[in-house]
Design a protein around this motif. Sequence first.
Motif, PDB file in Angstrom:
ATOM      1  N   SER A   7       1.021  -1.026  -0.008  1.00 46.10           N
ATOM      2  CA  SER A   7      -0.037  -0.333  -0.043  1.00 46.10           C
ATOM      3  C   SER A   7       0.345   1.320  -0.432  1.00 46.10           C
ATOM      4  O   SER A   7       1.868   1.046   0.597  1.00 46.10           O
ATOM      5  CB  SER A   7      -0.883  -0.024   1.234  1.00 46.10           C
ATOM      6  OG  SER A   7      -0.325   0.475   2.092  1.00 46.10           O
ATOM      7  N   ASP A   9       0.416   4.862   1.191  1.00 42.37           N
ATOM      8  CA  ASP A   9       0.435   6.703   1.050  1.00 42.37           C
ATOM      9  C   ASP A   9       0.329   7.866   0.355  1.00 42.37           C
ATOM     10  O   ASP A   9       1.335   7.782   0.813  1.00 42.37           O
ATOM     11  CB  ASP A   9       0.462   6.659   2.868  1.00 42.37           C
ATOM     12  CG  ASP A   9      -0.086   5.529   3.670  1.00 42.37           C
ATOM     13  OD1 ASP A   9      -1.140   5.249   3.606  1.00 42.37           O
ATOM     14  OD2 ASP A   9      -0.190   6.640   5.075  1.00 42.37           O
TER      15      ASP A   9
ATOM     16  N   ARG B  37      -5.102   6.525   1.020  1.00 45.16           N
ATOM     17  CA  ARG B  37      -3.881   5.246   0.776  1.00 45.16           C
ATOM     18  C   ARG B  37      -4.385   4.807  -0.475  1.00 45.16           C
ATOM     19  O   ARG B  37      -5.590   4.055  -0.624  1.00 45.16           O
ATOM     20  CB  ARG B  37      -4.468   4.992   2.075  1.00 45.16           C
ATOM     21  CG  ARG B  37      -3.801   3.871   2.382  1.00 45.16           C
ATOM     22  CD  ARG B  37      -3.795   2.940   3.858  1.00 45.16           C
ATOM     23  NE  ARG B  37      -2.809   3.715   4.508  1.00 45.16           N
ATOM     24  CZ  ARG B  37      -3.021   3.582   6.411  1.00 45.16           C
ATOM     25  NH1 ARG B  37      -3.268   2.481   6.059  1.00 45.16           N
ATOM     26  NH2 ARG B  37      -2.328   4.498   6.309  1.00 45.16           N
ATOM     27  N   ARG B  67       2.012   8.662  11.132  1.00 40.65           N
ATOM     28  CA  ARG B  67       1.673   7.177  11.033  1.00 40.65           C
ATOM     29  C   ARG B  67       2.464   6.359  11.438  1.00 40.65           C
ATOM     30  O   ARG B  67       3.771   6.725  12.143  1.00 40.65           O
ATOM     31  CB  ARG B  67       1.951   6.600   9.623  1.00 40.65           C
ATOM     32  CG  ARG B  67       0.432   7.120   9.011  1.00 40.65           C
ATOM     33  CD  ARG B  67       0.220   7.424   7.665  1.00 40.65           C
ATOM     34  NE  ARG B  67       0.534   9.418   7.305  1.00 40.65           N
ATOM     35  CZ  ARG B  67       0.509   9.420   5.847  1.00 40.65           C
ATOM     36  NH1 ARG B  67       0.130   9.594   5.654  1.00 40.65           N
ATOM     37  NH2 ARG B  67       1.012  10.902   6.685  1.00 40.65           N
ATOM     38  N   TYR B  89      -8.838   7.220   9.958  1.00 38.69           N
ATOM     39  CA  TYR B  89      -8.960   6.035   9.258  1.00 38.69           C
ATOM     40  C   TYR B  89     -10.272   6.373   8.399  1.00 38.69           C
ATOM     41  O   TYR B  89     -10.794   5.505   9.484  1.00 38.69           O
ATOM     42  CB  TYR B  89      -7.982   4.820   9.526  1.00 38.69           C
ATOM     43  CG  TYR B  89      -7.717   4.595   7.614  1.00 38.69           C
ATOM     44  CD1 TYR B  89      -7.140   5.022   6.486  1.00 38.69           C
ATOM     45  CD2 TYR B  89      -8.581   3.257   7.008  1.00 38.69           C
ATOM     46  CE1 TYR B  89      -6.536   4.545   5.278  1.00 38.69           C
ATOM     47  CE2 TYR B  89      -8.608   2.971   6.129  1.00 38.69           C
ATOM     48  CZ  TYR B  89      -7.507   3.698   4.846  1.00 38.69           C
ATOM     49  OH  TYR B  89      -7.159   2.423   3.706  1.00 38.69           O
ATOM     50  N   GLU B 116       0.072   1.544   7.973  1.00 36.04           N
ATOM     51  CA  GLU B 116      -0.079   1.638   6.429  1.00 36.04           C
ATOM     52  C   GLU B 116      -0.221   0.542   5.556  1.00 36.04           C
ATOM     53  O   GLU B 116       0.354  -0.284   4.748  1.00 36.04           O
ATOM     54  CB  GLU B 116       1.549   2.236   5.435  1.00 36.04           C
ATOM     55  CG  GLU B 116       1.892   3.339   5.634  1.00 36.04           C
ATOM     56  CD  GLU B 116       3.362   3.659   5.534  1.00 36.04           C
ATOM     57  OE1 GLU B 116       4.345   2.641   4.472  1.00 36.04           O
ATOM     58  OE2 GLU B 116       3.718   4.251   6.422  1.00 36.04           O
TER      59      GLU B 116
END
Lengths: 130, 120
Positions: A7, A9, B37, B67, B89, B116
């Motif tokens: 993933s 950000d 994201r 994060r 989130y 993440e």
Amino acid sequence: MTPLRASYDAGLHLLDRQIVDHEDLPVANVDDIELLERADGRLAVSALLTGPGALGPRTPGRLGSWTVAVWRRLRPDPDPRPGRIEARLVTHTDSAVHVSARARDLSVDGFEQWARAQVIEKIPGAGRAD
Amino acid sequence: MPTERPGTGAVHRLGELMGAVVVLADGTRAGHVNDVRLAGGPGLPDYVVDGFVVGARGEGALLGYDRRAVRGPWLLRVLVRAANRDARYVPWPAVRRIDWEAKVVVVDRLDPLEDERPSA
């Protein structure tokens, strides 16, 4: 080679990163990311956008407006578009975003080429600049 | 239904989402989109928006120190996390609607901000 992450950000890991070609030559920065709305409603990554036409709208306040206005004024075409690199060309990421194509084949520096030919090279003394 | 007209093939920019106002379905203002994201693969075209990192004050990504997986000077990390302890989130299934013109994201709920990892 660092493969693509599970993933991202996007603001942290992709925006403003350097894009380099398959020979690690610099291409441009990731100034924005194009999202395509799929049939199922999900937003998928379709391209990396580069140049003032992509960065300007992200820049808050008058600076962003001026960036876009100047970029539009200096571009020869009436409806200019930012540089665009297809997402499928991205091979991997580390501190940079790596693409499989050659920098000169990507045609994302049109504004720089035009500005160099139409503005920079007309400034007295420009011929001696390297 | 995540957008006003889902599945239109419309093209958007991620920058349009950054800083967007996040509101709950009852109209309560929840904060701003601090990051978007993306998850999926194997190729980048297979990545989709997995959800939004939401902060109350909309300072942007804050170098990622909000994060947990991001390392950095411990003092800076601690201070930024303390200032952003309300970071949340919003997984994609909780996104009810995106008003692109108004830069407003209407959501059903706010989850704790995880590292993440995609929301599944």
